[in-house]
Design an enzyme around this catalytic site. Structure first.
Site, PDB file in Angstrom:
ATOM      1  N   HIS A 380       0.792  -1.185  -0.091  1.00 31.79           N
ATOM      2  CA  HIS A 380       0.058   0.187  -0.051  1.00 31.79           C
ATOM      3  C   HIS A 380       0.828   1.254   0.018  1.00 31.79           C
ATOM      4  O   HIS A 380       0.136   2.481  -0.437  1.00 31.79           O
ATOM      5  CB  HIS A 380      -0.870  -0.060   1.095  1.00 31.79           C
ATOM      6  CG  HIS A 380      -2.288   0.769   1.041  1.00 31.79           C
ATOM      7  ND1 HIS A 380      -2.296   1.725   0.333  1.00 31.79           N
ATOM      8  CD2 HIS A 380      -3.387   0.485   1.461  1.00 31.79           C
ATOM      9  CE1 HIS A 380      -3.516   2.161   0.161  1.00 31.79           C
ATOM     10  NE2 HIS A 380      -4.342   1.271   1.059  1.00 31.79           N
ATOM     11  N   TYR A 495     -13.330   5.932  10.546  1.00 28.03           N
ATOM     12  CA  TYR A 495     -12.618   6.352   9.841  1.00 28.03           C
ATOM     13  C   TYR A 495     -13.214   5.917   8.483  1.00 28.03           C
ATOM     14  O   TYR A 495     -13.521   4.884   8.058  1.00 28.03           O
ATOM     15  CB  TYR A 495     -11.208   5.713   9.958  1.00 28.03           C
ATOM     16  CG  TYR A 495     -10.096   5.949   8.725  1.00 28.03           C
ATOM     17  CD1 TYR A 495      -9.111   6.955   9.010  1.00 28.03           C
ATOM     18  CD2 TYR A 495     -10.293   5.648   7.562  1.00 28.03           C
ATOM     19  CE1 TYR A 495      -8.163   7.246   8.188  1.00 28.03           C
ATOM     20  CE2 TYR A 495      -9.302   5.661   6.561  1.00 28.03           C
ATOM     21  CZ  TYR A 495      -8.257   6.713   6.844  1.00 28.03           C
ATOM     22  OH  TYR A 495      -7.176   6.908   5.965  1.00 28.03           O
ATOM     23  N   SER A 497     -12.114   6.473   4.296  1.00 27.32           N
ATOM     24  CA  SER A 497     -11.270   7.147   3.333  1.00 27.32           C
ATOM     25  C   SER A 497     -11.904   7.696   2.164  1.00 27.32           C
ATOM     26  O   SER A 497     -12.763   7.206   1.541  1.00 27.32           O
ATOM     27  CB  SER A 497     -10.206   5.750   2.844  1.00 27.32           C
ATOM     28  OG  SER A 497      -9.271   6.404   2.004  1.00 27.32           O
ATOM     29  N   THR A 508      -5.134  10.852   0.120  1.00 26.65           N
ATOM     30  CA  THR A 508      -6.255  10.409   0.831  1.00 26.65           C
ATOM     31  C   THR A 508      -6.624  11.433   1.840  1.00 26.65           C
ATOM     32  O   THR A 508      -5.765  12.161   2.318  1.00 26.65           O
ATOM     33  CB  THR A 508      -6.277   9.075   1.407  1.00 26.65           C
ATOM     34  OG1 THR A 508      -5.659   8.764   2.172  1.00 26.65           O
ATOM     35  CG2 THR A 508      -6.270   7.996   0.326  1.00 26.65           C
TER      36      THR A 508
END
Length: 669
Positions: A380, A495, A497, A508
């Site tokens: 990632h 959360y 994104s 992001t």
């Protein structure tokens, strides 16, 4: 139905004959490139706007609003005082430094470098903590679903995507607000005559928003190399081979010729079949080196440093593994297949599993189960979902519409071709064997502690939302808040994104879905039935939640969130050796950023399922989507630290409650 069947038969026959025909035309554009865009791939890149730095005052206001649902009145007042001291004091100094730094680096965004550093400096293992999973829908035609055939077609489509990207023939990434008006030949003609310096702004007139594509070149040929304290990314874009793994054994397989052209389908198919035959004659790897990529990063860094002290190992690792365009993991029958009635065992395995047949450090790994189930597990740090999802969608579409081989396609034999199919014979000593064994045991301990739950809810789907004029994302996020509140009697850091790729080198931003509006709705609907507001009043509260959610999403997408801004200010303090401002040590900041509910939407017609691990030990990792037939969620948690089963049961109840409100309100109007 008859027309569909005839179409499929015609498609199948046509493609079967195409597979043999393409062997003589493999240097043609039709085979070598996935797309041939009239607009060059990076046409809009130069004119993309820069990611704005929000006003400090606005970030403080937004932070306070986001944390309010989590705090008591006394805690809120204390936080407000700390925030005001920050805003009028050290925060102003840090903000000024950030603005100066940003002005001196106009080629990028203020968040790009710190975000890369954040990923690469984290020492946590990649599986579950960072590498997500995307599982592709199957090919319903058995001859294309067979493992090696599907792997071959996925490899070819990946290479066609890569070649198109390198030749600037891949369509630029553009978000079309009104596709019927802008995703057209007319739009592209207008854009082609717009000066490059203003092309993005010309596109806005069509309500079409070009997106940053700077991450795309790292999709292929990229590897994350472990280092003590911080990793690094290395890239080998001119590589001509891929890494193939089978039962922990590793092979390098050439897929491009000396001129960079994709080898013919029969050649690639033949080389994959040769690897399968070679592997059938060997034992499974007794020391599966890939397990080390699942280790804590400093542990892996030390093990790698020892491993590459051997010159043979260093050469093989750097030239064949790190430099591979991507990784293909061919799993065996023992690893299982997809069972629609109980998909979680395979999803669990694909997300993390034993790690014996994985190399988690590669930018992209294609995972192909024995039954042909295909998935992507990706590292990632180099990029975000926009680039990977584009690749994923194009891959699925291309293999479905234009597969080049089937299970019965003849292949070009690669038997004994040691130049193009190379067995990677590493020299493993006792120290490396011990490191692998220890990494395997630690990974197994973590993976065994992972719980995975799935829910498919049929009453809520795209059609339902459209019929009742609901925002699908806001309704699902509201359901998560209600589910957690009724199961655990509290509100927690949450959360979602949101991409900022509408800006140059955007990454992001965090959207905080727990709001005062969602809290008010949850409290209202959880009252005893005789004390609840009417269905119409509850529906009005749902609409209010949707309105707030929409505004927060818009702000985040336009670079007007607060999380990344505060993150960047904290990094300025750390890099310049300044004392950490008190606001970062306060309970409110810590509580908000302890993301117990971490979510990511997985909207794609190509997607069968998607998953990722919790971001905190007592949290929930929620991959969700809303499709034509259902709303779905896959929830991960760690056993004895969070109760995923309790949450998923509560989520079904939350969906029931919200759907009942919607239906009752509709009937009364």
């Amino acid at each position: 139905m008859l027309k569909l069947k005839l179409h499929r038969n015609k498609l199948g026959l046509g493609l079967a004959s195409r597979a043999t025909a393409t062997t003589t035309t493999t240097h043609g554009n039709h085979y070598q490139y996935l797309q041939n865009s009239k607009l060059p791939t990076l046409y809009f890149q130069r004119s993309l706007p820069r990611l704005p730095i929000p006003l400090l005052e606005k970030s403080c206001e937004r932070f306070l609003a986001a944390v309010q649902p989590l705090l008591s009145e006394a805690e809120l007042q204390q936080t407000q005082q700390q925030l005001e001291q920050f805003r009028q004091g050290i925060g102003m100094e840090l903000h000024a430094k950030l603005k100066l730094q940003d002005a001196a680096n106009k080629h990028t965004s203020y968040i790009s470098e710190p975000w890369f550093d954040m990923y690469l400096a984290d020492r946590a293992p990649l599986p579950l903590n960072y590498n997500p999973l995307l599982v592709m829908k199957p090919d319903e035609r058995p001859q294309y679903q067979q493992q090696v055939a599907r792997a071959t077609n996925l490899i070819i489509s990946s290479l066609r995507f890569w070649r198109s990207l390198q030749a600037h023939k891949l369509e630029p990434e553009v978000f079309h607000m009104q596709p019927k008006k802008s995703d057209t030949a007319s739009y592209r003609r207008w854009m082609s005559i717009a000066p490059k310096a203003f092309a993005t702004y010309a596109s806005y007139a069509f309500k079409a928003f070009p997106l940053d594509m700077s991450q795309y070149d790292k999709l292929f040929g990229t590897a994350r190399i472990p280092g003590l304290g911080k990793d690094e990314l290395v890239q080998s874009p001119k590589s001509k081979h891929i890494l193939v793994m089978r039962r922990g054994n590793m092979y390098a397989m050439n897929v491009l010729d000396s001129s960079g052209y994709i080898h013919s389908p029969s050649v690639i198919l033949g080389r994959l079949r040769a690897i399968m035959e070679l592997d059938a004659q060997r034992d499974a790897a007794s020391v599966p080196l890939g397990v080390l990529t699942a280790a804590q990063r400093d542990v892996w860094a030390r093990a790698r440093a020892h491993f590459v002290s051997n010159g043979t190992n260093a050469q093989l690792l750097e030239q064949e593994v790190d430099a591979a365009l991507f990784c293909v993991c061919l799993d065996s029958e023992q690893d299982g297949g997809y069972d629609e009635a109980n998909p979680t065992p395979l999803l669990h395995h694909l997300l993390a599993g034993k790690a014996t047949n994985r190399w988690f450090d590669k930018s992209i790994s294609l995972l192909i189960s024995a039954d042909g189930t295909a998935a992507i597990n990706f590292e990632h740090s180099w990029g975000d979902g926009v680039a990977v999802l584009r690749y994923f969608n194009e891959l699925y579409k291309d293999t479905l519409q234009s597969p080049f081989v089937s299970a019965s396609t003849p292949h070009t034999s690669a038997e004994g071709d040691k130049q193009n199919v190379r067995v990677l014979n590493f020299e493993v000593d006792a120290q490396t064997a011990d490191a692998v064994q220890a990494a395997y045991a630690e990974n197994a301990r973590i993976v065994d502690s992972l719980d995975m739950q799935q829910l498919r809810y049929g009453k809520l789907n795209k059609g339902t939302c459209k019929q009742h004029k609901l925002s699908p994302d806001s309704v699902i996020q509201l359901s998560f808040q209600l589910a957690y509140r009724q199961a655990f009697q509290r509100y927690v850091g949450s959360y979602e994104s949101c991409s900022t790729s509408a800006f140059k080198h955007g990454r992001t931003e965090t959207m905080r879905p727990c709001t005062n509006a969602t809290k008010q709705f949850c409290e209202a609907i959880l009252r005893p039935s005789n004390q609840q507001p009417s269905a119409n009043e509850l529906r009005a509260m749902i609409d209010k939640c949707s309105s707030v959610h929409g505004q927060l999403t818009k702000e985040a997408a336009m670079g007007q969130g607060f999380d990344r801004h505060l993150f960047a200010l904290r990094r300025i303090a750390q890099t310049e050796g300044l004392p950490l401002p008190a606001v970062y040590e306060c309970d409110a900041y810590k509580r908000l950023n302890h993301n117990i509910i971490s979510t990511s939407t997985l909207g794609s017609d190509a997607l069968l399922a998607g998953s990722f691990g919790p971001v905190v030990s007592n949290g929930l990792g929620i991959g969700y989507s809303i499709q034509n037939a259902f709303a779905g969620a896959i929830v991960t948690s760690y056993k004895n630290q969070a109760e995923g089963k309790v949450f998923i049961d509560s989520l079904e109840s939350a969906f029931d409650k919200i759907c009942a409100v919607i239906e009752q309100s509709a009937k009364s109007n």
